[in-house]
Design a protein around this motif. Structure first.
Motif, PDB file in Angstrom:
ATOM      1  N   MET A  83       7.271 -18.757   7.056  1.00 12.91           N
ATOM      2  CA  MET A  83       6.703 -17.628   7.796  1.00 12.91           C
ATOM      3  C   MET A  83       7.011 -16.353   7.038  1.00 12.91           C
ATOM      4  N   LEU A  84       5.995 -15.779   6.393  1.00 11.48           N
ATOM      5  CA  LEU A  84       6.181 -14.546   5.637  1.00 11.48           C
ATOM      6  C   LEU A  84       5.889 -13.334   6.511  1.00 11.48           C
ATOM      7  N   SER A  85       6.676 -12.300   6.347  1.00  9.36           N
ATOM      8  CA  SER A  85       6.431 -11.049   7.062  1.00  9.36           C
ATOM      9  C   SER A  85       5.068 -10.497   6.693  1.00  9.36           C
ATOM     10  N   ASN A  86       4.348  -9.985   7.687  1.00 10.22           N
ATOM     11  CA  ASN A  86       3.046  -9.367   7.446  1.00 10.22           C
ATOM     12  C   ASN A  86       2.975  -8.079   8.252  1.00 10.22           C
ATOM     13  N   PHE A  87       3.721  -7.077   7.772  1.00  4.12           N
ATOM     14  CA  PHE A  87       3.829  -5.841   8.546  1.00  4.12           C
ATOM     15  C   PHE A  87       2.532  -5.046   8.539  1.00  4.12           C
ATOM     16  N   GLU A  88       1.641  -5.294   7.581  1.00  2.08           N
ATOM     17  CA  GLU A  88       0.359  -4.585   7.541  1.00  2.08           C
ATOM     18  C   GLU A  88      -0.637  -5.172   8.536  1.00  2.08           C
ATOM     19  N   PRO A 361     -11.644  -3.962   6.097  1.00  2.00           N
ATOM     20  CA  PRO A 361     -12.517  -2.818   5.771  1.00  2.00           C
ATOM     21  C   PRO A 361     -11.780  -1.481   5.706  1.00  2.00           C
ATOM     22  N   GLU A 362     -10.703  -1.371   6.456  1.00  2.00           N
ATOM     23  CA  GLU A 362      -9.962  -0.103   6.462  1.00  2.00           C
ATOM     24  C   GLU A 362      -9.391   0.224   5.086  1.00  2.00           C
ATOM     25  N   GLU A 363      -9.143  -0.800   4.263  1.00  2.00           N
ATOM     26  CA  GLU A 363      -8.626  -0.561   2.920  1.00  2.00           C
ATOM     27  C   GLU A 363      -9.665   0.124   2.044  1.00  2.00           C
ATOM     28  N   VAL A 364     -10.928  -0.233   2.218  1.00  3.46           N
ATOM     29  CA  VAL A 364     -12.006   0.403   1.452  1.00  3.46           C
ATOM     30  C   VAL A 364     -12.152   1.860   1.876  1.00  3.46           C
ATOM     31  N   LYS A 365     -12.088   2.102   3.176  1.00  8.65           N
ATOM     32  CA  LYS A 365     -12.156   3.479   3.670  1.00  8.65           C
ATOM     33  C   LYS A 365     -11.005   4.306   3.120  1.00  8.65           C
ATOM     34  N   LYS A 366      -9.820   3.726   3.093  1.00  2.21           N
ATOM     35  CA  LYS A 366      -8.657   4.434   2.561  1.00  2.21           C
ATOM     36  C   LYS A 366      -8.818   4.712   1.071  1.00  2.21           C
ATOM     37  N   ALA A 367      -9.421   3.761   0.353  1.00  2.00           N
ATOM     38  CA  ALA A 367      -9.639   3.939  -1.085  1.00  2.00           C
ATOM     39  C   ALA A 367     -10.629   5.058  -1.369  1.00  2.00           C
ATOM     40  N   VAL A 368     -11.625   5.203  -0.503  1.00  2.13           N
ATOM     41  CA  VAL A 368     -12.597   6.292  -0.656  1.00  2.13           C
ATOM     42  C   VAL A 368     -11.918   7.638  -0.463  1.00  2.13           C
ATOM     43  N   GLU A 369     -10.992   7.680   0.486  1.00  4.32           N
ATOM     44  CA  GLU A 369     -10.300   8.928   0.797  1.00  4.32           C
ATOM     45  C   GLU A 369      -9.158   9.224  -0.169  1.00  4.32           C
ATOM     46  N   SER A 370      -8.591   8.163  -0.771  1.00  3.09           N
ATOM     47  CA  SER A 370      -7.433   8.337  -1.656  1.00  3.09           C
ATOM     48  C   SER A 370      -7.671   7.639  -2.994  1.00  3.09           C
ATOM     49  N   PRO A 371      -7.988   8.398  -4.056  1.00  2.00           N
ATOM     50  CA  PRO A 371      -8.195   7.795  -5.377  1.00  2.00           C
ATOM     51  C   PRO A 371      -6.981   7.007  -5.872  1.00  2.00           C
ATOM     52  N   LYS A 372      -5.776   7.429  -5.470  1.00  2.00           N
ATOM     53  CA  LYS A 372      -4.583   6.692  -5.897  1.00  2.00           C
ATOM     54  C   LYS A 372      -4.533   5.323  -5.250  1.00  2.00           C
ATOM     55  N   HIS A 373      -4.977   5.246  -3.994  1.00  2.00           N
ATOM     56  CA  HIS A 373      -5.008   3.951  -3.322  1.00  2.00           C
ATOM     57  C   HIS A 373      -6.033   3.033  -3.980  1.00  2.00           C
ATOM     58  N   LYS A 374      -7.168   3.592  -4.376  1.00  2.58           N
ATOM     59  CA  LYS A 374      -8.166   2.794  -5.090  1.00  2.58           C
ATOM     60  C   LYS A 374      -7.573   2.243  -6.385  1.00  2.58           C
ATOM     61  N   MET A 375      -6.830   3.074  -7.095  1.00  2.00           N
ATOM     62  CA  MET A 375      -6.184   2.628  -8.332  1.00  2.00           C
ATOM     63  C   MET A 375      -5.229   1.464  -8.035  1.00  2.00           C
ATOM     64  N   ALA A 376      -4.466   1.568  -6.952  1.00  5.55           N
ATOM     65  CA  ALA A 376      -3.539   0.499  -6.599  1.00  5.55           C
ATOM     66  C   ALA A 376      -4.285  -0.808  -6.334  1.00  5.55           C
ATOM     67  N   LEU A 377      -5.393  -0.734  -5.600  1.00  5.96           N
ATOM     68  CA  LEU A 377      -6.162  -1.943  -5.301  1.00  5.96           C
ATOM     69  C   LEU A 377      -6.718  -2.582  -6.567  1.00  5.96           C
ATOM     70  N   VAL A 378      -7.181  -1.762  -7.494  1.00 10.70           N
ATOM     71  CA  VAL A 378      -7.699  -2.283  -8.766  1.00 10.70           C
ATOM     72  C   VAL A 378      -6.584  -2.962  -9.553  1.00 10.70           C
ATOM     73  N   PHE A 379      -5.433  -2.329  -9.618  1.00  9.26           N
ATOM     74  CA  PHE A 379      -4.317  -2.896 -10.375  1.00  9.26           C
ATOM     75  C   PHE A 379      -3.795  -4.174  -9.718  1.00  9.26           C
ATOM     76  N   LYS A 380      -3.803  -4.218  -8.390  1.00  4.19           N
ATOM     77  CA  LYS A 380      -3.325  -5.410  -7.685  1.00  4.19           C
ATOM     78  C   LYS A 380      -4.234  -6.617  -7.934  1.00  4.19           C
ATOM     79  N   TRP A 381      -5.481  -6.340  -8.299  1.00 10.48           N
ATOM     80  CA  TRP A 381      -6.393  -7.431  -8.676  1.00 10.48           C
ATOM     81  C   TRP A 381      -5.782  -8.267  -9.797  1.00 10.48           C
ATOM     82  N   TYR A 382      -5.118  -7.616 -10.740  1.00 11.89           N
ATOM     83  CA  TYR A 382      -4.555  -8.332 -11.882  1.00 11.89           C
ATOM     84  C   TYR A 382      -3.465  -9.306 -11.440  1.00 11.89           C
ATOM     85  N   PHE A 383      -2.689  -8.933 -10.440  1.00 15.55           N
ATOM     86  CA  PHE A 383      -1.626  -9.806  -9.944  1.00 15.55           C
ATOM     87  C   PHE A 383      -2.221 -11.045  -9.271  1.00 15.55           C
TER      88      PHE A 383
END
Length: 455
Positions: A83-88, A361-383
């Motif tokens: 059972m992994l924590s899923n605080f998000e 979907p809220e992650e996409v909305k957040k990425a539109v509002e925050s370019p840094k969050h979009k960068m994080a999502l792109v980089f997390k793709w590599y992981f």
């Protein structure tokens, strides 16, 4: 005094009775089903406890896995679910707990928790009752993995009262269960996790374990539980000597992880197992955790044969130093696209956006509002990409494999060098468990009893 015929009992006999096992030894969960159905069944058939690695699996996969394990080993053999924590997304955590309750899963390994969630309290209290002799009975057991004293204290304490009341108001627990809650610890057992593969605080077992053991002794006394919370050890346990040392520190049980990834039963590609078989203790590196990238959490991975550790740390360095993808110099972006991603940033974002539009979907909305969050999502793709390639064994992508592993495997490889276990194709998880425990027992008997007799 003659030591012949005398032995020192390793571990806690009550632990063995509680979980109906023949050894105070657990094969811990490894995400994405690396701790597979085959692994869990192999351990259960030998009356040893292990946990299915449910992290990253979809609910239908978990449900099918539970059914398959029960079909193969029956309901009287020991096994549990991770059972992994899923605080998000706490709703997904609660949904998984509901599945466990529905499927009759009686023990879970709770990992990556910082605080106690509603779902954990729900699982713990559901089915709690008073026996005819007045003793509290808990139908559902929790083994909490901890690497920090403050987290250990939360698992050693009763469920948070506000969460108990919330569950009572929702009708998820009974008034009697709410009344019993202050006398029930959140966990039956906690496992002190030191320098391990995957998520790690890089703790030193000889420092961390005594500190948390002392806290456990104090809180067990303070709360006066019917049954004391036991304390186990994990991290760096790859040889009989290491396991013996953990028991000599006072561990009630031990948990292994990395060494089990390089076995026949592990649910990872043969190419990864070929790499792991050759690893030495120094062949590991610390990198950002893809699932907690923005928080700076760390995991430990295999570095020999892969460039993942270099590339992952480079991405995190860029994330810290820039506020958006557009702010990164163009020549650096070009290198990322050609050398690491092997595709354009735009292509990665399109794939990432499509996924999150379906899942969150809220992650996409957040990425539109925050370019840094979009960068994080792109980089997390590599992981995600690195893990996927490793699981599949895409050899042409070996430089990008993310293989979470700790130095214990390197020690294990040295221990079995020159034996039939040198090849992973001869390594079976239950056999390894038996040999390690027997070796630890022999080691303690040979050296500790000899010291006693010398006095």
């Amino acid at each position: 005094m003659n030591s012949i015929g005398r032995t020192i009992q390793l571990g806690n006999r009550q632990f063995m009775q509680t979980y109906n096992v023949r050894s105070p030894y657990i094969a811990g969960a490894m995400y994405k089903g690396i701790a597979s159905v085959d692994l869990v069944c192999a351990m259960a058939e030998q009356s040893m406890l292990s946990f299915l690695g449910t992290g990253g699996l979809k609910m239908p996969q978990v449900a099918q896995s539970i059914d398959e394990i029960k079909r193969r080993v029956g309901t009287n053999k020991p096994f549990g679910m991770n059972m992994l924590s899923n605080f998000e997304e706490p709703e997904k955590e609660m949904a998984l707990i509901r599945l466990y309750l529905e499927k009759g899963v009686s023990v879970i390994e709770a990992a990556s928790y910082i605080s106690i969630s509603d779902a954990l309290v729900y699982y713990r209290l559901t089915g709690a009752s008073l026996a005819p002799d007045g003793q509290i009975q808990c139908a559902h057991r929790i083994i909490g993995k901890v690497s920090r004293p403050e987290v250990a204290m939360r698992f050693l304490s009763p469920p948070p009262s506000e969460k108990v009341q919330d569950l009572l108001q929702q009708g998820l627990i009974t008034p009697q269960q709410a009344e019993l809650a202050p006398s029930i610890p959140m966990a039956d057992d906690i496992c002190v996790e030191a320098d391990s593969g995957g998520h790690t605080d890089q703790g030193v077992i000889t420092v961390l374990f005594p500190a948390i053991r002392s806290i456990a002794d104090e809180l067990n006394l303070q709360f006066g539980y019917n049954q004391k919370v036991r304390v186990g050890a994990a991290g760096g346990l790859g040889t009989p000597q290491a396991i013996a040392a953990a028991f000599m520190l006072g561990a009630d049980f031990v948990v292994t992880g990395s060494i089990n990834q390089c076995t026949v039963e592990a649910g990872v590609s043969e190419d990864v197992k070929d790499m792991l078989e050759k690893a030495q203790p120094q062949d590991m590196a610390i990198v950002p955790a893809g699932d907690m990238f923005e928080l700076g959490a760390k995991v430990q991975v295999l570095k020999k044969g892969s460039l993942f550790h270099v590339r992952a740390n480079k991405l995190y360095e860029l994330y810290k130093n820039y506020d958006s993808l557009d702010a990164i110099p163009r020549d650096v972006i070009t290198k990322l696209e050609k050398q690491i991603f092997t595709r354009s940033i735009d292509e990665i974002w399109q794939e990432t956006e499509a996924f999150y539009l379906r899942a969150r979907p809220e992650e996409v909305k957040k990425a539109v509002e925050s370019p840094k969050h979009k960068m994080a999502l792109v980089f997390k793709w590599y992981f995600i990409h690195g893990t996927r390639m490793a699981l599949r064994g895409e050899r042409q992508q070996r430089v990008n494999y993310q293989v979470q592993c700790g130095p214990a495997l390197g020690s294990f490889n040295q221990w079995v060098k020159g034996t039939e276990l040198e090849s992973w194709r001869n390594r079976h998880v239950a056999d390894i468990a038996s040999q390690l425990m027997q070796g630890a027992q022999d080691y303690v008997n040979r050296f500790m009893l000899a010291e006693v007799d010398a006095l």
